[in-house]
Design an enzyme around this catalytic site. Structure first.
Site: not given
Ligand code: GLA
Length: 633
Positions: A109, A147-148, A308, A316, A356, A358-359
């Site tokens: 991504r 996002n981020e 978040e 990760w 993700e 396993f998150h």
């Molecule tokens: C970031 C992303 C999320 C997700 C988390 C996982 O914060 O914004 O989409 O991938 O990491 O920890």
């Protein structure tokens, strides 16, 4: 501005990963847990725009409707964070090129170059569609841009980026002569005679590194070109909705540095951030507190939103330890005490597929009959019962620490006196020493005005390596007006172009204000060095002499025995401490404790507990296994 009178609770919701039968159950479980806000559509570009210009909103309309009927508000995302396959196939130049010249692929991504005209055009079209469609939807209460930004591939070294970098440089420098002078290009035959000769700082021959001025300007450029993307999306949203606030989620974490959030915060209606624990670290609640305090700094002391974090393990880290029972409640309480308008997570339902899976999430793979779901439902109930907390910002601290991304960028470069310097580690160590003493801290940027500085009894300057003359003056004025400073080694070494200030390291800040003349750096060898007062130095010593300061400790068992290591200079009623070395944690604590006692700074909690006040609310959080009694001095 964020809504007052309510604490938000929820997280990223990705209904497109699930069949529609699950959606109804989602709403019921959200209601049961007290969820009142979800971030929707963050990674939905490929689901919304299936071919160039062909938009499918039916599924999103349905999800929005269900949420609205269920009384759950929406933080509407712009879906631009992960370009779809059709876009990169048609326009491969959208994908970023790394330091080694390799073009990064679709399949992860954030595979876009911030300077790509095609990315901008397609992202703008998508945002226009989403904003126009949902601007007046009753469920929407805020907007979540992208996002981020800058998380995975912040620096792009492609030709588009080079062209954009040159344009940016042309705006920053009035002429090539000025650029050549500030980068010092007469060194190693680097002088430029035409703008088009300029390059992005890609990999250079082994043992050499790109010009320091070029490197730091490239980091500034990257910040600015990425911030333009945010502003582009924000302005499109504003055309359709001038009521609901717009944000983008920062990553306030110890080693995330690519974006200068002080600059970003000025462009946003409210600040939001993400934070993930280093779960192998038993003291990770201190990092959490630091990042929450930093985020409050970006928000200028006002409320912000934790967009978040995780209910339990991430996926990760090398080993992804789950949270222990009760840990998540303590984490959330700490975020809220430090100014968050609620508690949000990645993500609502744990993915069944994709990287993700396993998150952790609010609804784990095992379902709702789980420790995680029960704990978050307990938290949801608490947040619902205490909405008035939202009306109060966190109380101001008495101590401010300077935090500045450009210092981070400068100290990441090679060819410094020692490669063991770490801006992030030193700041974290100073913060931890204060946290363990029960001293609360606010953060300020290095270019803080005298008025901002003056709100604090004590200002700490860990490795503030570069300062312009005007910035330097603000610290002189702050001290002249009764403020107290602690300045560390390797501070004010350069101006903002990384040209060294001559005539004693640390310029006027160290020589005149702190009263110490620093001649030469002597990084300590492994195990070398002691201080005359018994405190333990590491990494750094320097050959220096007093010029108006008093020595608190001098170096011993070093190459500079007798040189002052810790000093204080009295300026009227103010004091300026100089720390000419890195101190080990226990010693840093002792040094700060003496300073705090001298200045009468409040110390409350500490060791393994924290006490934070938010207006009439006092949050006391115990991170120890056993009961503790709180200390105040
Ligand atoms: C970031 C992303 C999320 C997700 C988390 C996982 O914060 O914004 O989409 O991938 O990491 O920890």
């Amino acid at each position: 501005m964020l809504n007052l009178g309510k604490l938000h609770f929820g997280g990223d919701y990705n209904p497109e990963q699930w069949p529609k039968e699950v959606w109804k159950q989602d709403i019921e479980l959200m209601q049961k847990a007290g969820v009142n806000l979800v971030s929707l559509g963050i990674f939905s570009w490929a689901k919304i725009e299936r071919r160039d210009g062909e938009y499918h909103f039916d599924w999103l309309d349905e999800a929005m409707q269900l949420l609205h009927e269920g009384g759950i508000s929406v933080d509407m995302a712009t879906a631009t964070a992960s370009p779809p396959a059709w876009l990169v196939k048609a326009h491969p130049e959208v994908q970023p090129v790394n330091f080694d010249g390799v073009r990064l692929s679709h399949g992860g991504r954030q595979h876009y170059c911030a300077a790509s005209g095609v990315y901008r055009e397609k992202a703008a079209a998508l945002v226009d569609q989403i904003a126009s469609r949902y601007a007046s939807h009753p469920a929407v209460v805020m907007w979540h841009v992208n996002n981020e930004y800058g998380c995975h591939a912040p620096y792009c070294f492609c030709e588009n980026s080079r062209q954009a970098f040159i344009k940016w440089l042309q705006e920053r420098y009035s002429s090539l002569d000025e650029l050549n002078a500030s980068w010092g290009t007469d060194f190693w035959s680097q002088r430029y005679y035409e703008w088009d000769e300029l390059v992005v700082p890609k990999r250079t021959p082994d043992g050499t590194h790109p010009n320091p001025g070029q490197q730091i300007d490239f980091k500034r450029f990257t910040n600015d070109v990425t911030l333009e993307l945010f502003k582009m999306e924000r302005d499109i949203i504003k055309r359709y909705d001038s009521v609901h606030p717009v944000t983008t989620n920062f990553m306030s974490m110890k080693f995330t540095y690519a974006m200068d959030y002080w600059k970003w915060a000025k462009e946003m209606d409210f600040v939001s951030t993400d934070h993930y624990l280093a779960q192998h670290d038993p003291q990770n609640h201190i990092d959490l507190a630091q990042q929450a305090d930093l985020t409050r700094g970006f928000a200028n002391g006002q409320q912000w939103l934790l967009m978040e974090h995780s209910t339990s393990a991430v996926n990760w880290q090398p080993r992804n330890y789950a949270k222990t029972p009760g840990q998540e409640l303590r984490n959330s309480a700490s975020f809220v005490s430090r100014g968050s308008q609620g508690v949000m997570y990645f993500q609502w339902r744990q993915s069944q597929a994709g990287s993700e899976r396993f998150h952790s999430a609010l609804v784990p793979h095992a379902g709702e009959d789980t420790r995680v779901y029960r704990e978050i439902a307990e938290l949801g109930a608490w947040l619902k019962e205490n909405p008035e907390v939202a009306n109060h910002p966190t109380d101001r601290a008495q101590v401010a620490m300077i935090y500045d991304y450009e210092q981070f960028w400068a100290l990441m470069q090679a060819n410094l006196p020692t490669q063991d310097l770490s801006y992030a580690e030193t700041v974290a160590k100073w913060y931890r020493a204060l946290w363990e003493l029960g001293i609360r801290v606010d953060f300020l940027p290095a270019d803080a005005s005298k008025a901002d500085l003056s709100a604090y009894k004590l200002v700490l300057m860990p490795m503030v390596h570069m300062l312009s003359e005007a910035e330097e003056q603000a610290y002189h004025d702050y001290v002249a007006d009764g403020g107290n400073l602690v300045v560390s080694y390797f501070s004010n070494i350069s101006d903002r172009t990384l040209r060294v200030k001559l005539g004693g390291y640390g310029g006027k800040l160290v020589r005149e204000l702190a009263g110490v003349y620093v001649e030469e750096f002597y990084p300590l060898r492994e195990g070398q060095g002691e201080l005359s007062n018994g405190l333990k130095p590491e990494l750094w010593s320097e050959l220096s002499r007093l010029e108006g300061a008093k020595a608190i400790a001098t170096f011993k068992s070093s190459d500079v025995d007798g040189s002052p290591a810790l000093t204080v200079r009295e300026v009227g009623d103010s004091k300026v401490w100089y720390q000419g070395t890195e101190l080990k944690l226990g010693s840093q604590k002792k040094f700060f404790k003496d300073i705090a006692s001298t200045l009468g700074i409040d110390m409350e909690g500490g060791d393994e507990s924290e006490v934070v006040r938010r207006g009439p609310y006092v949050f006391t959080i115990n991170h120890a296994k056993n009961k503790v009694s709180l200390k105040k001095s």
